[in-house]
Design a protein around this motif. Structure first.
Motif, PDB file in Angstrom:
ATOM      1  N   TYR A  67       0.875  -1.172   0.000  1.00 12.53           N
ATOM      2  CA  TYR A  67       0.000   0.000   0.000  1.00 12.53           C
ATOM      3  C   TYR A  67       0.917   1.229   0.000  1.00 12.53           C
ATOM      4  CZ  TYR A  67      -4.373  -2.478   1.070  1.00 12.53           C
ATOM      5  OH  TYR A  67      -5.491  -3.269   1.018  1.00 12.53           O
ATOM      6  N   ASP A  68       1.076   1.880  -1.157  1.00 14.57           N
ATOM      7  CA  ASP A  68       1.950   3.039  -1.221  1.00 14.57           C
ATOM      8  C   ASP A  68       1.167   4.263  -1.684  1.00 14.57           C
ATOM      9  OD1 ASP A  68       2.010   1.513  -3.794  1.00 14.57           O
ATOM     10  OD2 ASP A  68       3.127   3.272  -4.468  1.00 14.57           O
ATOM     11  N   PHE A  69       1.660   5.439  -1.319  1.00 14.52           N
ATOM     12  CA  PHE A  69       0.928   6.676  -1.599  1.00 14.52           C
ATOM     13  C   PHE A  69       1.896   7.850  -1.525  1.00 14.52           C
ATOM     14  CE2 PHE A  69       0.937   5.851   2.902  1.00 14.52           C
ATOM     15  CZ  PHE A  69       1.147   7.089   3.504  1.00 14.52           C
ATOM     16  N   HIS A  70       1.488   8.969  -2.098  1.00 16.20           N
ATOM     17  CA  HIS A  70       2.223  10.222  -1.975  1.00 16.20           C
ATOM     18  C   HIS A  70       1.492  11.111  -0.976  1.00 16.20           C
ATOM     19  CE1 HIS A  70       3.925   8.780  -5.806  1.00 16.20           C
ATOM     20  NE2 HIS A  70       4.954   9.565  -5.523  1.00 16.20           N
ATOM     21  N   ASP A  71       2.223  11.657  -0.004  1.00 13.83           N
ATOM     22  CA  ASP A  71       1.577  12.516   0.981  1.00 13.83           C
ATOM     23  C   ASP A  71       1.464  13.941   0.447  1.00 13.83           C
ATOM     24  OD1 ASP A  71       4.052  13.725   1.280  1.00 13.83           O
ATOM     25  OD2 ASP A  71       4.370  13.042   3.335  1.00 13.83           O
ATOM     26  N   LYS A  72       1.005  14.849   1.276  1.00 16.29           N
ATOM     27  CA  LYS A  72       0.761  16.221   0.813  1.00 16.29           C
ATOM     28  C   LYS A  72       2.046  16.970   0.486  1.00 16.29           C
ATOM     29  CE  LYS A  72      -3.688  16.565   3.173  1.00 16.29           C
ATOM     30  NZ  LYS A  72      -4.531  17.268   4.174  1.00 16.29           N
ATOM     31  N   GLY A  73       3.187  16.445   0.929  1.00 17.43           N
ATOM     32  CA  GLY A  73       4.474  17.008   0.541  1.00 17.43           C
ATOM     33  C   GLY A  73       5.088  16.277  -0.622  1.00 17.43           C
ATOM     34  N   ASN A  74       4.285  15.416  -1.284  1.00 22.88           N
ATOM     35  CA  ASN A  74       4.695  14.621  -2.435  1.00 22.88           C
ATOM     36  C   ASN A  74       5.812  13.632  -2.106  1.00 22.88           C
ATOM     37  OD1 ASN A  74       4.081  13.966  -5.128  1.00 22.88           O
ATOM     38  ND2 ASN A  74       5.901  15.046  -5.864  1.00 22.88           N
ATOM     39  N   ARG A  75       5.890  13.220  -0.838  1.00 21.82           N
ATOM     40  CA  ARG A  75       6.824  12.165  -0.455  1.00 21.82           C
ATOM     41  C   ARG A  75       6.180  10.814  -0.752  1.00 21.82           C
ATOM     42  NH1 ARG A  75       7.772  16.407   3.437  1.00 21.82           N
ATOM     43  NH2 ARG A  75       5.618  16.023   4.116  1.00 21.82           N
ATOM     44  N   HIS A  76       6.934   9.912  -1.355  1.00 21.48           N
ATOM     45  CA  HIS A  76       6.416   8.594  -1.711  1.00 21.48           C
ATOM     46  C   HIS A  76       6.619   7.658  -0.522  1.00 21.48           C
ATOM     47  CE1 HIS A  76       6.013   5.309  -5.067  1.00 21.48           C
ATOM     48  NE2 HIS A  76       5.014   5.293  -4.202  1.00 21.48           N
ATOM     49  N   LEU A  77       5.526   7.254   0.110  1.00 15.41           N
ATOM     50  CA  LEU A  77       5.541   6.466   1.332  1.00 15.41           C
ATOM     51  C   LEU A  77       4.819   5.140   1.122  1.00 15.41           C
ATOM     52  CD1 LEU A  77       4.531   9.377   3.754  1.00 15.41           C
ATOM     53  CD2 LEU A  77       6.859   8.588   3.250  1.00 15.41           C
ATOM     54  N   ALA A  78       5.002   4.234   2.056  1.00 14.57           N
ATOM     55  CA  ALA A  78       4.309   2.941   2.007  1.00 14.57           C
ATOM     56  C   ALA A  78       3.969   2.493   3.409  1.00 14.57           C
ATOM     57  CB  ALA A  78       5.171   1.888   1.312  1.00 14.57           C
ATOM     58  N   LEU A  79       2.789   1.881   3.560  1.00 14.24           N
ATOM     59  CA  LEU A  79       2.441   1.236   4.824  1.00 14.24           C
ATOM     60  C   LEU A  79       3.294  -0.009   5.008  1.00 14.24           C
ATOM     61  CD1 LEU A  79      -1.472   1.437   4.775  1.00 14.24           C
ATOM     62  CD2 LEU A  79       0.132   2.983   5.900  1.00 14.24           C
ATOM     63  N   ARG A  80       3.623  -0.294   6.223  1.00 16.93           N
ATOM     64  CA  ARG A  80       4.528  -1.397   6.545  1.00 16.93           C
ATOM     65  C   ARG A  80       3.964  -2.738   6.069  1.00 16.93           C
ATOM     66  NH1 ARG A  80       5.189  -1.596  12.644  1.00 16.93           N
ATOM     67  NH2 ARG A  80       6.741   0.023  12.247  1.00 16.93           N
ATOM     68  N   PRO A  81       4.658  -3.459   5.157  1.00 15.66           N
ATOM     69  CA  PRO A  81       4.210  -4.801   4.769  1.00 15.66           C
ATOM     70  C   PRO A  81       4.827  -5.909   5.622  1.00 15.66           C
ATOM     71  CG  PRO A  81       5.927  -4.084   3.279  1.00 15.66           C
ATOM     72  CD  PRO A  81       5.725  -2.960   4.270  1.00 15.66           C
ATOM     73  N   GLU A  82       5.900  -5.597   6.364  1.00 14.11           N
ATOM     74  CA  GLU A  82       6.576  -6.586   7.210  1.00 14.11           C
ATOM     75  C   GLU A  82       7.354  -5.839   8.281  1.00 14.11           C
ATOM     76  OE1 GLU A  82      10.303  -7.759   6.921  1.00 14.11           O
ATOM     77  OE2 GLU A  82      10.428  -5.624   6.544  1.00 14.11           O
TER      78      GLU A  82
END
Length: 432
Positions: A67-82
């Motif tokens: 589950y990955d997304f860009h936040d309001k600062g356009n940082r590319h983040l991901a929810l922890r998969p492990e």
């Protein structure tokens, strides 16, 4: 009418009393690993996506499950998969003294089709030991996982063990396996052919029956280990033998992530269907700290899925107790003052207690007391209020009752809960 919302697909709400079993499981885990010097770590649920991309571009987690997304600062983040990569990132960032021994409790997120014991948000307990290449540390970590399951009452477990060798061994084996698979490409399941050249170890990890048959006589990594890696693996086996922990060497056990070196293992529950019987596993990952931008630092750890563990406990009738259960339920039909004060006095003396509200009748409050699962009820009616007493009713032995003076109530309840039947009691007539 307003829209009715439900939990997203692949997630679920954990409510009491089921959540009490989770509390009990975590308490057992914390006790087992805490005695070995492991402390709790809490890290963010989301990280820079690069933290998880280092798990291996060929893994299902990286390619299509995050589950990955860009936040309001356009940082590319991901929810922890492990659980391991965030701990290693934290190690690199904070540089604690080694060996660094920590444990975690965390939800993990993977976009995959929900199945028994596996959800898009599932939950793990795990530990990591970072800073030592000693194979005896592998033994310690495996033994702690084994002892955790035993402490839960799980007995029908099997342990598979393998070695991935050092990074050079792994690369050499991957090249040899890729060449072997290329000659048998047409025998593989179509979904696995894409991995045959670039990520051949993923093919060994396939659960597709056609592929499993095709790779039954594939080259074994245990035949490709360097002298140092073979010595490491022998030491791990000797340690497990010395501790009386049974295992089976499985040269095709590669697990699902690319960072493993040397020891890898997996525990399976014999009372669960084979497709959902893994209850946890782990391995050594001596190159991961460096891959995440830190200094070369060895590490080893494991993760264990809470949902799968509870399924295994149900299958063995090794049901965990309700950690959220009550000791005492206070019933007050005299206006609530006595119930309020008694409840807080019990809690402040380490006794779990609850009460009813809304000035309900004795019958209604007793129904709530019975449903609460409490062992004892403390009753305050007009007679008790007038005499400065409370009546103690055992809710688990047919309603046996005794009476205590109000001043002795907390001490007397504590004695009863401790199993001391020689409480200082007086008959209701004596108190009147």
């Amino acid at each position: 009418m307003a829209e009715s919302f439900q939990a997203p697909k692949g997630t679920r709400d954990i409510l009491p009393p089921e959540s009490g079993r989770w509390q009990a499981l975590v308490a057992v885990f914390a006790g087992v690993v805490g005695r070995a010097g492991y402390g709790l770590i809490q890290s963010p649920l989301f990280e820079d996506i690069g933290v998880f991309q280092r798990l291996g571009e060929g893994t299902e987690v990286v390619r299509k499950e995050m589950y990955d997304f860009h936040d309001k600062g356009n940082r590319h983040l991901a929810l922890r998969p492990e659980g391991t990569a965030p701990v290693v990132r934290a190690f690199n960032q904070h540089r604690p003294t080694v060996p660094w021994k920590v444990w975690y409790l965390t939800p993990c997120f993977r976009y995959e089709e929900p199945q028994a014991g596996r959800f898009r948000q599932h939950h793990q307990v795990g530990l990591e030991a970072i800073g030592s290449p000693d194979p005896d540390l592998d033994v310690e970590v495996i033994a702690l996982q084994h002892d955790f399951y035993r402490a839960l009452g799980l007995n029908h477990l099997s342990l598979r063990l393998n070695s991935m060798g050092n990074p050079h061994d792994r690369r050499a084996y991957a090249q040899k396996l890729a060449a072997w698979l290329d000659r048998r490409r047409d025998h593989l399941d179509e979904a696995d052919r894409v991995n045959a050249a670039d990520h051949p170890l993923r093919v060994l990890d396939s659960k597709r029956e056609r592929t499993r048959v095709a790779v039954a006589d594939a080259p074994l990594i245990t035949d490709c280990l360097s002298e140092g890696a073979a010595t490491h693996f022998e030491r791990v086996q000797a340690g497990l033998d010395a501790l009386g922990i049974a295992y089976r060497i499985d040269p095709r056990l590669v697990r699902g992530l690319d960072y493993y070196t040397h020891s890898t293992w997996e525990f399976a529950a014999g009372n669960l269907a084979s497709a959902q019987n893994a209850v946890g596993g782990g391995g050594r990952y001596d190159g991961l700290a460096e891959a995440l931008g830190g200094k070369p630092t060895p590490g080893v750890g494991f993760g264990a899925g809470i949902e799968r563990i509870l399924m295994a406990a149900d299958a063995e009738n090794a049901l965990l107790g309700d950690a959220g259960g009550l000791d005492v339920f206070v019933v007050d039909v005299t206006g609530g003052d006595a119930g309020r004060d008694l409840t807080f006095e019990l809690r402040r003396n380490g006794i779990s207690a609850d009460r009813a509200f809304d000035n309900r009748s004795m019958k209604a409050q007793m129904k709530v007391a019975d449903r609460s699962g409490a062992r004892l009820a403390l009753l305050v009616g007009d007679d008790e209020l007038a005499s400065g007493s409370v009546t103690v009713r055992d809710l688990r032995s047919g309603g046996h009752q005794t009476a205590l003076t109000r001043g002795d109530a907390v001490a007397g309840v504590a004695e009863r809960l401790a199993g001391n039947e020689s409480m200082r009691t007086e008959s209701t007539e004596d108190l009147a």
